[in-house]
Design a protein around this motif. Structure first.
Motif, PDB file in Angstrom:
ATOM      1  N   SER A 113       0.829  -1.203   0.000  1.00 30.58           N
ATOM      2  CA  SER A 113       0.000   0.000   0.000  1.00 30.58           C
ATOM      3  C   SER A 113       0.866   1.257   0.000  1.00 30.58           C
ATOM      4  O   SER A 113       0.536   2.258  -0.653  1.00 30.58           O
ATOM      5  CB  SER A 113      -0.930  -0.011   1.224  1.00 30.58           C
ATOM      6  N   PHE A 114       1.988   1.193   0.707  1.00 34.98           N
ATOM      7  CA  PHE A 114       2.874   2.359   0.803  1.00 34.98           C
ATOM      8  C   PHE A 114       3.474   2.708  -0.560  1.00 34.98           C
ATOM      9  O   PHE A 114       3.490   3.879  -0.958  1.00 34.98           O
ATOM     10  CB  PHE A 114       3.977   2.086   1.820  1.00 34.98           C
ATOM     11  N   VAL A 115       3.979   1.714  -1.289  1.00 39.02           N
ATOM     12  CA  VAL A 115       4.633   2.003  -2.564  1.00 39.02           C
ATOM     13  C   VAL A 115       3.629   2.534  -3.585  1.00 39.02           C
ATOM     14  O   VAL A 115       3.952   3.416  -4.388  1.00 39.02           O
ATOM     15  CB  VAL A 115       5.374   0.771  -3.104  1.00 39.02           C
ATOM     16  N   VAL A 116       2.385   2.015  -3.541  1.00 36.08           N
ATOM     17  CA  VAL A 116       1.363   2.525  -4.450  1.00 36.08           C
ATOM     18  C   VAL A 116       1.022   3.974  -4.107  1.00 36.08           C
ATOM     19  O   VAL A 116       0.846   4.815  -4.995  1.00 36.08           O
ATOM     20  CB  VAL A 116       0.108   1.632  -4.403  1.00 36.08           C
ATOM     21  N   ALA A 117       0.960   4.289  -2.806  1.00 35.36           N
ATOM     22  CA  ALA A 117       0.663   5.660  -2.390  1.00 35.36           C
ATOM     23  C   ALA A 117       1.791   6.609  -2.780  1.00 35.36           C
ATOM     24  O   ALA A 117       1.535   7.743  -3.208  1.00 35.36           O
ATOM     25  CB  ALA A 117       0.447   5.702  -0.878  1.00 35.36           C
ATOM     26  N   VAL A 118       3.037   6.168  -2.654  1.00 34.91           N
ATOM     27  CA  VAL A 118       4.168   7.007  -3.057  1.00 34.91           C
ATOM     28  C   VAL A 118       4.137   7.277  -4.549  1.00 34.91           C
ATOM     29  O   VAL A 118       4.366   8.412  -5.007  1.00 34.91           O
ATOM     30  CB  VAL A 118       5.496   6.343  -2.642  1.00 34.91           C
ATOM     31  N   ALA A 119       3.841   6.249  -5.342  1.00 28.94           N
ATOM     32  CA  ALA A 119       3.750   6.432  -6.788  1.00 28.94           C
ATOM     33  C   ALA A 119       2.620   7.388  -7.155  1.00 28.94           C
ATOM     34  O   ALA A 119       2.765   8.217  -8.061  1.00 28.94           O
ATOM     35  CB  ALA A 119       3.541   5.081  -7.475  1.00 28.94           C
ATOM     36  N   ALA A 120       1.495   7.298  -6.436  1.00 24.49           N
ATOM     37  CA  ALA A 120       0.384   8.208  -6.698  1.00 24.49           C
ATOM     38  C   ALA A 120       0.760   9.642  -6.346  1.00 24.49           C
ATOM     39  O   ALA A 120       0.417  10.585  -7.073  1.00 24.49           O
ATOM     40  CB  ALA A 120      -0.846   7.772  -5.908  1.00 24.49           C
ATOM     41  N   GLY A 121       1.487   9.810  -5.233  1.00 25.27           N
ATOM     42  CA  GLY A 121       1.901  11.156  -4.852  1.00 25.27           C
ATOM     43  C   GLY A 121       2.910  11.763  -5.800  1.00 25.27           C
ATOM     44  O   GLY A 121       2.995  12.983  -5.948  1.00 25.27           O
ATOM     45  N   GLU A 122       3.685  10.914  -6.464  1.00 25.63           N
ATOM     46  CA  GLU A 122       4.714  11.403  -7.375  1.00 25.63           C
ATOM     47  C   GLU A 122       4.132  12.006  -8.640  1.00 25.63           C
ATOM     48  O   GLU A 122       4.774  12.826  -9.304  1.00 25.63           O
ATOM     49  CB  GLU A 122       5.663  10.254  -7.737  1.00 25.63           C
ATOM     50  N   THR A 123       2.894  11.630  -8.996  1.00 25.83           N
ATOM     51  CA  THR A 123       2.315  12.088 -10.254  1.00 25.83           C
ATOM     52  C   THR A 123       1.960  13.568 -10.229  1.00 25.83           C
ATOM     53  O   THR A 123       1.942  14.218 -11.274  1.00 25.83           O
ATOM     54  CB  THR A 123       1.047  11.287 -10.572  1.00 25.83           C
ATOM     55  N   GLY A 124       1.638  14.094  -9.048  1.00 26.08           N
ATOM     56  CA  GLY A 124       1.186  15.479  -8.965  1.00 26.08           C
ATOM     57  C   GLY A 124      -0.281  15.646  -9.307  1.00 26.08           C
ATOM     58  O   GLY A 124      -0.817  16.762  -9.221  1.00 26.08           O
ATOM     59  N   ASP A 125      -0.938  14.560  -9.694  1.00 24.33           N
ATOM     60  CA  ASP A 125      -2.363  14.636 -10.005  1.00 24.33           C
ATOM     61  C   ASP A 125      -3.162  14.769  -8.715  1.00 24.33           C
ATOM     62  O   ASP A 125      -2.972  13.994  -7.776  1.00 24.33           O
ATOM     63  CB  ASP A 125      -2.795  13.373 -10.752  1.00 24.33           C
ATOM     64  N   PRO A 126      -4.072  15.741  -8.631  1.00 23.76           N
ATOM     65  CA  PRO A 126      -4.793  15.945  -7.365  1.00 23.76           C
ATOM     66  C   PRO A 126      -5.664  14.763  -6.962  1.00 23.76           C
ATOM     67  O   PRO A 126      -5.803  14.467  -5.780  1.00 23.76           O
ATOM     68  CB  PRO A 126      -5.643  17.195  -7.641  1.00 23.76           C
ATOM     69  N   TYR A 127      -6.260  14.063  -7.935  1.00 20.75           N
ATOM     70  CA  TYR A 127      -7.119  12.932  -7.597  1.00 20.75           C
ATOM     71  C   TYR A 127      -6.305  11.753  -7.074  1.00 20.75           C
ATOM     72  O   TYR A 127      -6.694  11.086  -6.112  1.00 20.75           O
ATOM     73  CB  TYR A 127      -7.934  12.516  -8.821  1.00 20.75           C
ATOM     74  N   ALA A 128      -5.164  11.482  -7.725  1.00 18.53           N
ATOM     75  CA  ALA A 128      -4.302  10.395  -7.261  1.00 18.53           C
ATOM     76  C   ALA A 128      -3.751  10.704  -5.873  1.00 18.53           C
ATOM     77  O   ALA A 128      -3.708   9.830  -4.995  1.00 18.53           O
ATOM     78  CB  ALA A 128      -3.169  10.168  -8.248  1.00 18.53           C
TER      79      ALA A 128
END
Length: 319
Positions: A113-128
């Motif tokens: 769950s942590f690695v998926v959350a980090v990848a989502a935060g890296e995108t800069g997309d507000p929804y992710a």
């Protein structure tokens, strides 16, 4: 009678979780559609969706690093590891079954769950980022619940090995109705509802912003990487179902020998139990209204309270 080597049985454990998980998701989607008066997708539709995604091109948002593409692979590898530690098909530990306990399995799932959350935060997309932020905010409460459930298990069995707990539950009916065991099982069930995006947490099958948690984290992934995230989400659901069924509630139907027939029967028993639990979860999902966002903390806090009560009943009331 044909017998299987422990290594082959262990491979079958992983294969059962990975290959059957989209089918369990398809059954739940079909039941949900029927309850809502719709025809719904085919039970095998998740397999077709995965095949279609694997054939598509993978795109990356501008400015992201290689970790964005590595995260789905790492998360899926975590979901392949957990079935090595838990009793999926057998009552006896397999060659790698003693390299971790329930706590270790929980840490591996939390890392995914942590690695998926980090990848989502890296995108800069507000929804992710919104989905990742919400997942970790509420996960800060649910992860201690898992720790307390493991602690209760350790007090009940003097160990936190899942195979030992399953053997304890099957040793007699009195073990199942122990107050501490019932409370810990209820807390774990509430965690499962949260982790699988079911009632009363979020809209698991849509992309509505107000209910976007699990779906939001994979918002910017596409192609094979999105397929790995969706496949991993189904695998995580079946892993939680397996832990709940084969460790806490119904650890029956597991193979006690290396016989091929017993192992095949164990696969059928696991899938049957998972379908029944999936139908129960789906009925709950479609019976109650969704909670507002600020009420979700109350739901996960109730799970935390049940886990705490499980420990207190052991110390104060014998449990």
């Amino acid at each position: 009678m044909l017998t299987l080597s422990p290594v082959v049985t262990q491979v079958l454990q992983v294969a059962t979780i990975v290959l059957a998980s989209p089918g369990i998701t398809g059954v739940m989607a079909q039941v949900e559609a029927r309850m809502q008066g719709r025809r719904g997708p085919r039970i095998l539709q998740p397999y077709f969706d995965l095949a279609k995604l694997f054939r598509k091109e993978a795109l990356m948002p501008a400015g992201v690093g290689p970790f964005f593409l590595l995260a789905p692979v790492l998360a899926f590898a975590c979901y392949l590891t957990v079935p090595l530690l838990i009793p999926v098909l057998t009552t006896y530990a397999l060659p790698l079954g003693d390299m971790g306990d329930i706590l270790g399995g929980g840490i591996i799932l939390a890392f995914a769950s942590f690695v998926v959350a980090v990848a989502a935060g890296e995108t800069g997309d507000p929804y992710a980022q919104l989905g990742a932020s919400r997942a970790k905010t509420f996960g800060a409460i649910t992860e201690p619940v898992v720790l307390l459930v493991v602690f209760t298990v350790s007090l009940l069995t003097a160990t936190d090995l899942p195979y030992v707990l399953a053997a304890t539950v099957t040793s007699g009916p009195a073990q199942i109705v122990r107050p501490a065991h019932l409370l810990a099982s209820a807390a774990l069930f509430m965690v499962i509802l949260f982790e699988t995006g079911r009632i009363p947490i979020e809209t698991h099958s849509g992309t509505i912003e107000l209910g976007m948690i699990e779906e939001g984290r994979s918002f910017e992934h596409s192609g094979p990487y999105l397929a790995l995230l969706k496949w991993g989400s189904s695998a995580k659901q079946l892993i939680f179902f397996t832990i709940f069924l084969n460790v806490f509630v119904a650890p029956w139907g597991l193979a006690s020998t290396h016989s091929l027939g017993r192992v095949l029967l164990a696969i059928v028993a696991l899938l049957a139990k998972a379908i029944v639990l999936g139908v129960v979860v789906t009925v709950i999902d479609n019976t109650f209204a969704k909670l507002r966002l600020f009420r979700i903390t109350e739901f996960v806090s109730a799970a935390f309270l049940l886990a705490v009560l499980a420990i207190f009943t052991l110390y104060l009331g014998g449990g």
